[in-house]
Design a protein around this motif. Structure first.
Motif, mmCIF file in Angstrom:
data_model
loop_
_atom_site.group_PDB
_atom_site.id
_atom_site.type_symbol
_atom_site.label_atom_id
_atom_site.label_comp_id
_atom_site.label_asym_id
_atom_site.label_seq_id
_atom_site.Cartn_x
_atom_site.Cartn_y
_atom_site.Cartn_z
ATOM 1 N N UNK A 17 -4.669 46.593 62.494
ATOM 2 C CA UNK A 17 -5.472 47.293 61.196
ATOM 3 C C UNK A 17 -6.931 46.753 61.151
ATOM 4 N N UNK A 18 -7.681 47.563 60.383
ATOM 5 C CA UNK A 18 -8.610 47.115 60.371
ATOM 6 C C UNK A 18 -9.110 46.278 58.552
ATOM 7 N N UNK A 19 -10.369 45.345 59.295
ATOM 8 C CA UNK A 19 -10.234 44.358 57.488
ATOM 9 C C UNK A 19 -11.534 44.504 57.624
ATOM 10 N N UNK A 20 -12.191 43.788 56.131
ATOM 11 C CA UNK A 20 -13.129 43.823 56.198
ATOM 12 C C UNK A 20 -14.337 42.956 56.808
ATOM 13 N N UNK A 21 -15.373 42.919 57.356
ATOM 14 C CA UNK A 21 -15.970 41.757 57.462
ATOM 15 C C UNK A 21 -16.597 40.830 57.188
ATOM 16 N N UNK A 22 -16.656 39.444 57.768
ATOM 17 C CA UNK A 22 -17.312 38.437 56.450
ATOM 18 C C UNK A 22 -16.612 37.611 55.978
ATOM 19 N N UNK A 23 -15.263 38.482 56.387
ATOM 20 C CA UNK A 23 -13.904 37.131 55.796
ATOM 21 C C UNK A 23 -13.738 36.406 55.941
ATOM 22 N N UNK A 24 -13.709 34.705 54.841
ATOM 23 C CA UNK A 24 -13.043 33.978 55.511
ATOM 24 C C UNK A 24 -12.070 33.527 56.509
ATOM 25 N N UNK A 25 -11.799 32.674 56.743
ATOM 26 C CA UNK A 25 -10.161 32.453 57.683
ATOM 27 C C UNK A 25 -8.845 32.870 56.406
ATOM 28 N N UNK A 26 -9.128 32.236 55.050
ATOM 29 C CA UNK A 26 -8.094 32.212 53.977
ATOM 30 C C UNK A 26 -8.677 34.130 53.379
ATOM 31 N N UNK A 27 -9.469 34.049 53.638
ATOM 32 C CA UNK A 27 -9.645 35.431 53.295
ATOM 33 C C UNK A 27 -9.246 36.175 53.701
ATOM 34 N N UNK A 28 -8.557 36.563 54.925
ATOM 35 C CA UNK A 28 -8.133 37.282 55.874
ATOM 36 C C UNK A 28 -6.361 37.098 56.116
ATOM 37 N N UNK A 29 -6.207 36.015 56.026
ATOM 38 C CA UNK A 29 -4.751 36.213 55.293
ATOM 39 C C UNK A 29 -4.440 36.492 54.250
ATOM 40 N N UNK A 30 -4.951 36.364 53.730
ATOM 41 C CA UNK A 30 -4.807 36.405 51.876
ATOM 42 C C UNK A 30 -4.575 38.642 52.329
#
Length: 67
Positions: A17-30
């Motif tokens: 999947x593609x996720x937005x750049x620049x997310x913190x680890x917790x934001x990636x999990x969420x």
């Protein structure tokens, strides 16, 4: 004779999947949890490995005939 067979397997699924750049680890999990909970990621999940765990069988009871 009726036999009940249970097979237990561990299924591993993978999605790219593609996720937005620049997310913190917790934001990636969420973000990933949100995609999964909403069902958006489900069509992208592909089974890539199934591990056999166990198999068991139970022989069912035969009905008793009336005397």
């Amino acid at each position: 004779m009726r036999v009940i067979v249970q097979v237990v397997e561990k299924v591993y699924q993978e999605a790219h999947i593609d996720i937005p750049d620049g997310l913190a680890e917790e934001s990636i999990r969420q973000h990933i949890i949100g995609l999964y909970n909403s069902g958006e990621i489900t069509p992208d999940l592909n089974i890539f490995q199934v591990d056999f765990v166990s198999i068991s069988a139970t022989i069912g009871q035969q009905p008793q005939e009336a005397a």
